[in-house]
Design an enzyme around this catalytic site. Structure first.
Site, short mmCIF file in Angstrom:
data_model
loop_
_atom_site.label_atom_id
_atom_site.label_comp_id
_atom_site.label_asym_id
_atom_site.label_seq_id
_atom_site.Cartn_x
_atom_site.Cartn_y
_atom_site.Cartn_z
CB SER A 179 70.84 15.78 9.28
OG SER A 179 70.92 16.03 7.81
CE LYS B 200 64.17 -2.82 0.36
NZ LYS B 200 65.29 -2.11 -0.82
CB THR B 201 63.16 -8.25 -4.34
OG1 THR B 201 63.05 -7.49 -4.16
CG2 THR B 201 62.28 -9.12 -4.38
N GLY C 282 66.14 -1.10 3.58
CA GLY C 282 66.99 -0.28 3.14
C GLY C 282 67.17 -0.29 1.74
CE LYS D 159 72.61 12.74 6.36
NZ LYS D 159 72.00 13.33 8.01
N PRO E 187 66.78 1.42 -2.70
CG PRO E 187 64.95 2.19 -4.48
CD PRO E 187 65.99 2.83 -2.45
N GLY E 188 67.12 -1.22 -4.92
CA GLY E 188 68.48 -2.13 -4.86
C GLY E 188 69.89 -2.58 -4.13
CB VAL E 189 70.50 -2.85 -0.61
CG1 VAL E 189 70.64 -1.44 -0.93
CG2 VAL E 189 69.00 -2.55 0.15
#
Ligand code: ADP
Length: 813
Positions: A697, A380-381, A374, A740, A376-378
């Protein structure tokens, strides 16, 4: 021949025939004998007494054989003793005592039996050279050259034997034995035997002495060198390998719980360290190596807590929303819990080595590696951290981004100066247990070039069939990674090498909606930041303020910048509190936000909603999540040239060509001049020109803008779209639909068009978004245009304004 002789008894000495020497005579009986001899023919018998302690020896207390001597001179000494010079002549045997007031005996001379002259000659030769050697080596024997020459020139075997026996440093008994032997050959043989024996002794002594000396020399040399080395080491500012340090290392090795093979290696290196001088570069290299061997965990582990309920609670505590993701993580852990086999222990309580088959079976059962994908900043870490916390395992993070050298993973061989183990082993050292959770960040950002392919090394790390003998170049010994739980993260799946991808279980985290971000900010980030800045109970931030922060100060799929902004706000507030203290709680509302964060960075994404000619609202997907993308097209009278600007890739240029081709076929349908491709110049532009863009797209967006420009029919801007276009006008499916649509929603769009074939992806969309978005599907450009293009106005509408959008990194449509 028989003689009758006065007897002079000798203590501690034997006089050989053929010798002239002084003897001290003190005992009255001996003095009387000397007196008697002097008054007669001066002949005496000198014979040794068996016991030196006997004062007045009887004939039985004397040896049987003595020497007939002639008194040459008598000196009466002041202490009333005589010093008598005698010249001994021949050996005689005592026969019996002659009665009288002093000792007087009858003796017979002994025949000398000459031996074989040849043998005697050889024997004499040998004896002479033996004696020469003997007198050289015997330190207590002092013969002058004259005496030595005298012996060497003797021609009588018997005399030779007697002379040698006289000089030699033998015992009384040994000398007496020579005297006792009357035969020349046996006597010389006896003397040679004694000499040879003594020479051997001397040799042996010399050898022993030599060895002792050698030993001492070596010790001394070593000591000397060591001292010098120490001095040099000190000069250079280095320490020295004191035994204490070596012992400390040895204890560390013992305590490290290493496998036997590793321990052996460590001890070998320790022995090497002992031999290397303190302060030398080599010593440092060896010590570093031993430090690494002992610092890496070999058997220490944390007890894992496998409890799904507990994990669920912790994941919920740390993260808002993400229900699907948490669900997937829990399923993953549940499988692990059910298939987890505790290590079997053998009789000694050691971990049992598994066979290759068991390992393979085990690895097939084992759940694959989690890969969180995903923008950054969602989170994960932080999800990785929570998993570690819930399982009670240590957490280590390692960024793989930009790693292009295999050696970064495997380390450098020890032959390189300053070499170190690779990042994996460094990570293990930091974890200090053999079963941490290791988060491999940005696995999609690993690059490969001539320095080697890090992804192939990564494969070995992640492969349960191989990673129990992971090879680090520096460590040299195999390291067991099989108890490590790996979690990887990536921004996009596209650049992850296929074999790696096959090993991983992908969990996608698409990004947050506006309301989700608000909740995360309000419930998680804000309380934490307020606490961290000492503002608890002093500052309050309203929802409206948070919303404004999210919309006007950040533009991202995750919440990293939101967090940063909240932290900035808290910082400013903390300073304000100190400068102008306030009572009670201060409230930050939407209109105060600029006081803390400055002017807004982004205009709210609710942009032009009015229909315009030559403009279309597209949706793009970048590595940082979905974003809105506007396409502009301008038609001017000309010769049919097509101009494209805005850092377009080839695929996008082709999309423009496809749109033009489609319109040529359908010109009349849309009310366009069928000759437009001859008399109209077309300029297509994507604002935010500095960011390279590519991907298919944007196809239907480009077509809409182009056709709108050529036909002069305005296109609706309140509907956003995404989809590839084919030459025949079909709308083909694209990727990243969910991201999107999230971006569209956040941008205030409430109506979208997506390819028909992407319908299944819509299920991934959060319920809240699906309820608020009107989603149309299209399989043909015709359907798209029908929905978007309005009728041409009577008079030409104003040219499209220049739209400016903030910079977006690496947008692709
Ligand atoms: P990533 O690793 O995906 O780049 P991080 O894990 O560093 O993101 O997350 C950035 C910040 O956002 C962290 O402080 C994290 O706790 C917070 N965060 C992200 N998602 C959530 C969520 N769902 N709930 C609470 N906090 C979150």
């Amino acid at each position: 021949m028989i003689w009758e002789l006065p007897v002079v008894a000798l203590r501690n000495m034997v006089i050989m025939p053929g010798v002239t020497m002084n003897i001290d005579v003190g005992r009255p009986k001996s003095k009387r004998a000397v007196d008697e001899a002097q008054s007669a023919d001066r002949r005496v018998l000198v014979v040794t007494q068996k016991e030196a302690a006997t004062d007045d020896p009887m004939p039985g207390e004397l040896f049987e054989i003595g020497t007939l001597a002639v008194i040459k001179q008598v000196v009466r000494l002041p202490d009333n003793t005589y010093q008598v010079l005698v010249e001994s002549q021949e050996r005689v045997r005592m026969l019996d005592q002659v009665p009288g007031s002093y000792l007087r005996v009858r003796v017979e001379t002994l025949d000398t039996q000459p031996g074989n002259p040849d043998e005697l000659r050889v024997l004499m030769q040998e004896t002479k050279s033996a004696f020469e050697e003997y007198q050289r080596q015997n330190k207590t024997l002092r013969l002058d050259n004259y005496q030595l020459e005298g012996i060497k020139t003797l021609t009588s075997a018997g005399a030779l034997a007697d002379q040698i026996a006289h000089h030699a440093t033998w015992t009384l008994e040994e000398k007496q034995a020579v005297l006792d032997t009357s035969g020349e050959q046996p006597r010389l043989t006896l003397v040679l035997q004694h000499l040879t024996r003594d020479l051997e002794r001397f040799n042996m002594d010399k050898k022993v002495a030599g060895r002792v000396k050698e030993q001492m020399d070596a010790n001394q040399r070593e000591y000397y060198l060591r001292e010098q080395m120490k001095a040099i080491g000190k000069e250079l500012g280095g320490g020295e390998e004191g035994p204490a340090e070596v012992e400390a290392l040895r204890e560390k090795i013992e305590a490290a719980g290493m496998p036997a093979e590793v321990k052996e290696k460590a001890l070998k290196e320790l022995a090497r360290l002992e031999r290397t001088p303190g302060g030398s570069p080599e010593g440092t290299v060896v010590r570093n190596y031993i430090d690494w061997l002992t610092d890496v965990p070999w058997s220490k582990r944390d007890e894992e807590i496998l409890d799904i309920v507990r994990t669920r609670t912790i994941l919920d505590d740390d993260h808002y929303g993400l229900d699907d993701v948490k669900e997937r993580i829990l399923e993953f852990l549940a499988v692990r819990q059910l298939t987890h086999k505790p290590d079997e222990l053998d009789e000694q309580g050691e971990k049992k080595q598994r066979t290759a088959e068991e390992r393979i079976e085990d690895s097939e059962l084992r759940a694959p590696i989690l890969c969180l994908v995903g923008p950054p900043g969602v989170g994960k870490t932080s999800l990785g951290k929570s998993i570690a916390r819930s399982l009670n395992r240590k957490f280590v993070r390692m960024s793989l981004g930009g790693m292009r050298d295999e050696a970064e993973i495997r380390g450098h061989r020890r032959t390189y100066i300053g070499s170190m183990p690779g990042r994996i082993i460094q990570g293990m050292k930091n974890a200090s247990v053999v079963n941490p959770i290791m988060l491999l960040d940005e696995i999609d950002k690993m690059a490969s070039d001539w320095r080697g392919d890090p992804s192939s090394a990564m494969l070995e790390v992640l492969d349960p069939e191989q990673n129990h003998t992971f090879q680090d170049h520096y460590l040299e010994v195999p390291y067991d990674l099989s108890q490590v739980m790996f979690i990887t993260t990536a921004n996009s799946l596209q650049t992850i090498p296929r074999p790696l991808l096959d090993r991983m279980e992908i969990i996608q985290i698409p990004g947050y909606t506006m309301p989700e971000k608000l909740q995360i900010a309000k419930r998680y980030r804000l309380p934490r930041q307020l606490r961290g800045h000492g503002l608890e109970g002093r500052l309050e931030v309203t929802d409206a303020a948070l919303q404004r922060i999210i919309e006007e100060y950040t533009q991202e799929a995750g919440v990293r910048n939101v967090d940063r902004m909240i932290s900035k706000l808290a910082r400013k507030a903390a300073r304000a509190l100190l400068e102008t203290p306030w009572e009670g709680v201060k409230t930050v509302d939407a209109e105060n936000v600029p006081d803390y964060l400055g002017i807004p960075l982004f205009k709210p994404n609710r942009m032009e909603k009015e229909a315009q000619v030559g403009v279309a609202q597209g949706l793009a997907w970048t590595s940082v999540g979905g974003t809105m993308l506007v396409v502009e097209a301008l038609a001017t009278p000309g010769t049919g040239r097509i101009n494209m600007t805005g850092s377009l890739g080839d695929v996008m240029k082709e999309s423009v060509q496809a749109a033009v081709a489609y319109l040529r076929k359908h010109a009349t349908e849309y009310g366009a001049d069928p000759e437009f491709y001859k008399n109209t110049d077309l300029h297509v532009h994507f604002p935010d020109g500095a960011t390279p863009k590519d991907g298919p797209s944007a196809g239907i967006t480009i077509a809409t803008a182009v056709i709108s420009a050529i036909t002069g029919r305005p296109a609706r801007m309140d509907i956003a779209m995404t989809g590839e276009i084919s030459l025949r006008g079909r709308v083909l499916p694209i990727g990243g639909v969910k991201e999107k649509l999230l971006a569209a929603h956040q941008g205030g769009i409430r109506e979208v068009i997506v390819p028909k074939d992407n319908e299944p992806n819509l299920q991934d969309l959060p319920e809240s978004i699906r309820g608020e978005l009107k989603i149309h599907t299209a399989s043909n450009v015709g359907e798209v245009l029908e929905r978007l293009l309005l009728a041409a106005p009577e008079q030409p509408v104003s040219p499209p304004p220049t739209l400016s959008k903030p910079a977006q990194p690496g947008a692709s449509s």
